[in-house]
Motif scaffolding. Structure first.
Motif, mmCIF file in Angstrom:
data_model
loop_
_atom_site.group_PDB
_atom_site.id
_atom_site.type_symbol
_atom_site.label_atom_id
_atom_site.label_comp_id
_atom_site.label_asym_id
_atom_site.label_seq_id
_atom_site.Cartn_x
_atom_site.Cartn_y
_atom_site.Cartn_z
ATOM 1 N N TYR A 19 0.827 -1.213 0.000
ATOM 2 C CA TYR A 19 0.000 0.000 0.000
ATOM 3 C C TYR A 19 0.859 1.260 0.000
ATOM 4 O O TYR A 19 0.514 2.272 -0.623
ATOM 5 N N PHE A 20 1.988 1.200 0.699
ATOM 6 C CA PHE A 20 2.808 2.395 0.862
ATOM 7 C C PHE A 20 3.858 2.551 -0.235
ATOM 8 O O PHE A 20 4.547 3.573 -0.296
ATOM 9 N N THR A 21 4.007 1.553 -1.091
ATOM 10 C CA THR A 21 4.981 1.654 -2.175
ATOM 11 C C THR A 21 4.327 1.734 -3.549
ATOM 12 O O THR A 21 5.003 2.039 -4.532
ATOM 13 N N ALA A 22 3.039 1.484 -3.631
ATOM 14 C CA ALA A 22 2.363 1.492 -4.932
ATOM 15 C C ALA A 22 2.316 2.895 -5.520
ATOM 16 O O ALA A 22 2.103 3.882 -4.812
ATOM 17 N N LYS A 23 2.495 2.974 -6.825
ATOM 18 C CA LYS A 23 2.337 4.247 -7.532
ATOM 19 C C LYS A 23 0.887 4.457 -7.956
ATOM 20 O O LYS A 23 0.408 5.591 -8.052
ATOM 21 N N THR A 24 0.200 3.351 -8.218
ATOM 22 C CA THR A 24 -1.173 3.404 -8.727
ATOM 23 C C THR A 24 -2.018 2.443 -7.900
ATOM 24 O O THR A 24 -1.901 1.222 -8.053
ATOM 25 N N ASP A 25 -2.848 2.987 -7.027
ATOM 26 C CA ASP A 25 -3.663 2.154 -6.134
ATOM 27 C C ASP A 25 -5.080 2.056 -6.674
ATOM 28 O O ASP A 25 -5.824 3.041 -6.674
ATOM 29 N N ILE A 26 -5.446 0.861 -7.134
ATOM 30 C CA ILE A 26 -6.847 0.619 -7.525
ATOM 31 C C ILE A 26 -7.400 -0.559 -6.719
ATOM 32 O O ILE A 26 -8.243 -1.311 -7.184
ATOM 33 N N SER A 27 -6.926 -0.659 -5.477
ATOM 34 C CA SER A 27 -7.346 -1.750 -4.599
ATOM 35 C C SER A 27 -8.321 -1.315 -3.528
ATOM 36 O O SER A 27 -9.049 -2.136 -2.965
ATOM 37 N N SER A 28 -8.343 -0.031 -3.206
ATOM 38 C CA SER A 28 -8.970 0.421 -1.971
ATOM 39 C C SER A 28 -10.490 0.383 -2.037
ATOM 40 O O SER A 28 -11.091 0.575 -3.095
ATOM 41 N N MET A 323 -0.207 -12.881 -10.466
ATOM 42 C CA MET A 323 -0.315 -11.743 -11.374
ATOM 43 C C MET A 323 -0.409 -10.438 -10.599
ATOM 44 O O MET A 323 0.234 -9.432 -10.942
ATOM 45 N N ALA A 324 -1.207 -10.433 -9.503
ATOM 46 C CA ALA A 324 -1.354 -9.225 -8.689
ATOM 47 C C ALA A 324 -0.029 -8.841 -8.039
ATOM 48 O O ALA A 324 0.305 -7.652 -7.932
ATOM 49 N N ASP A 325 0.735 -9.838 -7.613
ATOM 50 C CA ASP A 325 2.049 -9.564 -7.035
ATOM 51 C C ASP A 325 2.977 -8.957 -8.084
ATOM 52 O O ASP A 325 3.711 -7.995 -7.813
ATOM 53 N N ARG A 326 2.937 -9.495 -9.295
ATOM 54 C CA ARG A 326 3.776 -8.964 -10.377
ATOM 55 C C ARG A 326 3.360 -7.538 -10.732
ATOM 56 O O ARG A 326 4.217 -6.667 -10.985
ATOM 57 N N LEU A 327 2.060 -7.282 -10.745
ATOM 58 C CA LEU A 327 1.588 -5.919 -11.015
ATOM 59 C C LEU A 327 2.189 -4.921 -10.035
ATOM 60 O O LEU A 327 2.626 -3.828 -10.420
ATOM 61 N N ALA A 328 2.200 -5.305 -8.754
ATOM 62 C CA ALA A 328 2.719 -4.405 -7.726
ATOM 63 C C ALA A 328 4.229 -4.240 -7.832
ATOM 64 O O ALA A 328 4.761 -3.123 -7.768
ATOM 65 N N ARG A 329 4.956 -5.361 -8.001
ATOM 66 C CA ARG A 329 6.417 -5.311 -8.002
ATOM 67 C C ARG A 329 6.976 -4.633 -9.254
ATOM 68 O O ARG A 329 7.912 -3.829 -9.176
ATOM 69 N N GLU A 330 6.425 -4.973 -10.395
ATOM 70 C CA GLU A 330 7.015 -4.527 -11.653
ATOM 71 C C GLU A 330 6.379 -3.266 -12.219
ATOM 72 O O GLU A 330 7.021 -2.558 -13.007
ATOM 73 N N ASP A 354 -8.662 8.747 -7.636
ATOM 74 C CA ASP A 354 -8.427 9.641 -8.760
ATOM 75 C C ASP A 354 -8.778 8.936 -10.069
ATOM 76 O O ASP A 354 -8.376 7.785 -10.302
ATOM 77 N N ILE A 355 -9.518 9.605 -10.942
ATOM 78 C CA ILE A 355 -10.002 8.983 -12.176
ATOM 79 C C ILE A 355 -8.840 8.642 -13.118
ATOM 80 O O ILE A 355 -8.812 7.564 -13.727
ATOM 81 N N GLU A 356 -7.867 9.516 -13.241
ATOM 82 C CA GLU A 356 -6.723 9.231 -14.100
ATOM 83 C C GLU A 356 -5.923 8.043 -13.578
ATOM 84 O O GLU A 356 -5.442 7.207 -14.351
ATOM 85 N N GLU A 357 -5.779 7.959 -12.257
ATOM 86 C CA GLU A 357 -5.080 6.831 -11.653
ATOM 87 C C GLU A 357 -5.839 5.528 -11.903
ATOM 88 O O GLU A 357 -5.249 4.491 -12.200
ATOM 89 N N LEU A 358 -7.168 5.590 -11.799
ATOM 90 C CA LEU A 358 -7.987 4.413 -12.079
ATOM 91 C C LEU A 358 -7.829 3.982 -13.527
ATOM 92 O O LEU A 358 -7.637 2.787 -13.824
ATOM 93 N N ASP A 359 -7.897 4.933 -14.452
ATOM 94 C CA ASP A 359 -7.722 4.622 -15.877
ATOM 95 C C ASP A 359 -6.391 3.929 -16.132
ATOM 96 O O ASP A 359 -6.326 2.909 -16.828
ATOM 97 N N GLU A 360 -5.338 4.489 -15.560
ATOM 98 C CA GLU A 360 -4.006 3.925 -15.782
ATOM 99 C C GLU A 360 -3.882 2.539 -15.169
ATOM 100 O O GLU A 360 -3.334 1.618 -15.782
ATOM 101 N N GLY A 361 -4.381 2.373 -13.958
ATOM 102 C CA GLY A 361 -4.310 1.075 -13.307
ATOM 103 C C GLY A 361 -5.062 0.006 -14.068
ATOM 104 O O GLY A 361 -4.579 -1.130 -14.227
ATOM 105 N N LEU A 362 -6.240 0.339 -14.574
ATOM 106 C CA LEU A 362 -7.023 -0.627 -15.342
ATOM 107 C C LEU A 362 -6.347 -0.959 -16.666
ATOM 108 O O LEU A 362 -6.383 -2.112 -17.119
ATOM 109 N N ARG A 363 -5.721 0.035 -17.278
ATOM 110 C CA ARG A 363 -4.999 -0.221 -18.536
ATOM 111 C C ARG A 363 -3.878 -1.230 -18.315
ATOM 112 O O ARG A 363 -3.741 -2.209 -19.066
ATOM 113 N N VAL A 364 -3.089 -1.023 -17.273
ATOM 114 C CA VAL A 364 -1.972 -1.927 -17.000
ATOM 115 C C VAL A 364 -2.486 -3.308 -16.607
ATOM 116 O O VAL A 364 -1.938 -4.333 -17.023
#
Length: 373
Positions: A19-28, A323-330, A354-364
């Motif tokens: 939670y504290f290292t993620a750049k894009t949080d779409i988990s909360s 896959m979720a672990d790889r998303l977070a690490r990489e 944030d909507i832009e953060e959500l868009d980016e997270g879903l894209r990845v």
């Protein structure tokens, strides 16, 4: 089993460092956290009011101003049945500690956040599950609940709107549900953490206003976007509150008067605060549903009807947790694997940020989960 043997909290373990290292949080499961400056501006909270605070302990059930504000909003006239807590997790724990004895039968909705049931197991309860079926998009089936209840059932635990799926009861189902609980005569523990954030229908009433053997809980962490404030509450039967206070005397004693002052201002201005949050949640929900529609071969999304989290299945992903672990690490993208809720093929996605953060997270997520089909 001893309380020290309580099961690990799988979601908290997953989020603890990520939670504290993620750049894009779409988990909360809540709205994006607000700031003190923003809240003060929205509710007119002056520094002079905060400067005048006396840092004495608050009463065991909470300060008078916040208890009055909560009662006025949710259960008018019930100030004596309010307890202010350190987040709703404390309210849930105190309720279970006050109620549960060895071999008590407890019915709990499933999937579920672990705070709803792991303390009960550690206290010796025997669990029976009201399963929300993924093949039915997790829509609650009250006939299935009735089949699970027995004459031994002491407590029913539910969470609506539901975490992690966003499912909820319709007004008609709510009336049928409360009637069923009343006829059975058991206690109800109603986790209303997301109660004020619904899509397509008005929020459901607080059942502690009509059921004598009901504890309902709420929090500022979800709909209000104030998780770091750590203020929750419950409405409880008068005969249960002394037992809850007795347990609390060995834990937290009370809530900080500073937190209570800020919380009281938020509850007193809840309508204006929630109008902003509901609009933001609606935009996020639209982004999520459009994304799922663009990836039908990858994503099966039960539509969320409340709260700001959803629980889609990822088709063709052999190991969703890996896959979720790889998303977070990489990639620095944080989702909550469904394994935390007993469904290995799913992820919890939050759309209250944030909507832009959500868009980016879903894209990845779509890129990394597999080819778009």
């Amino acid at each position: 089993m001893a309380l020290a043997d309580i099961a690990p909290a799988l979601l908290e373990d997953w989020l603890r460092t990520r939670y504290f290292t993620a750049k894009t949080d779409i988990s909360s499961s809540g709205m994006a956290p607000g700031s003190l400056a923003g809240l003060r501006q929205q509710v007119g909270l002056e520094w002079s009011e905060l400067d005048a605070l006396d840092f004495r302990d608050s009463p065991s059930q909470g300060g008078a101003r916040l208890r009055h504000a909560l009662a006025e909003r949710f259960v008018p006239g019930a100030e004596d049945r309010v307890m202010v807590t350190n987040g709703s997790s404390e309210a849930l724990f105190l309720t279970l500690a006050a109620l549960i004895r060895q071999d008590d039968e407890v019915v709990v909705v499933r999937p579920a956040y672990q705070s709803l049931y792991s303390p009960a197991v550690a206290l010796g309860a025997r669990l029976r599950f009201w399963d929300l079926a993924p093949e039915d998009d997790f829509v609650p089936d009250l006939a299935a609940l009735e089949r699970v209840l027995t004459p031994r059932t002491k407590l029913v635990i539910v969470n609506f709107p539901h975490n992690p799926t966003g499912a909820t009861l319709t007004p008609e189902q709510y009336r049928e549900f409360t009637s069923l609980i009343s006829r059975h005569g058991c206690y109800l523990l109603w986790d209303g953490a997301f109660g004020e954030l619904t899509h397509g229908q008005d929020p459901l009433p607080d059942p502690s206003g009509e059921l004598a053997r009901c504890v309902s809980t709420g929090t500022l962490s979800k709909s209000y976007g104030l998780p770091g404030l750590r203020v929750g509450w419950c409405f409880a039967p008068a005969e249960l509150l002394p037992e809850m206070v007795r347990v609390r005397d060995y834990l937290t004693l009370n809530v900080s008067p500073l937190n209570e002052t800020v919380a009281a201002a938020a509850v007193e201005h809840a309508d204006s605060l929630l109008a902003v949050q509901r609009a933001r949640a609606g935009r996020g929900r639209n982004v999520l549903t459009r994304w799922a529609a663009r990836h039908p071969g990858l994503v099966a999304l039960p539509p969320p009807h409340g709260g700001v989290c959803a629980f889609p299945a990822l088709r063709g992903v052999p190991d969703v947790t890996a896959m979720a672990d790889r998303l977070a690490r990489e990639h620095g993208v944080l989702v909550a694997p469904g394994e935390c809720f007993g469904h290995d093929d799913r992820v919890r996605i939050g759309f209250g940020g944030d909507i832009e953060e959500l868009d980016e997270g879903l894209r990845v997520l779509a890129e990394q989960a597999g080819p778009v089909r």
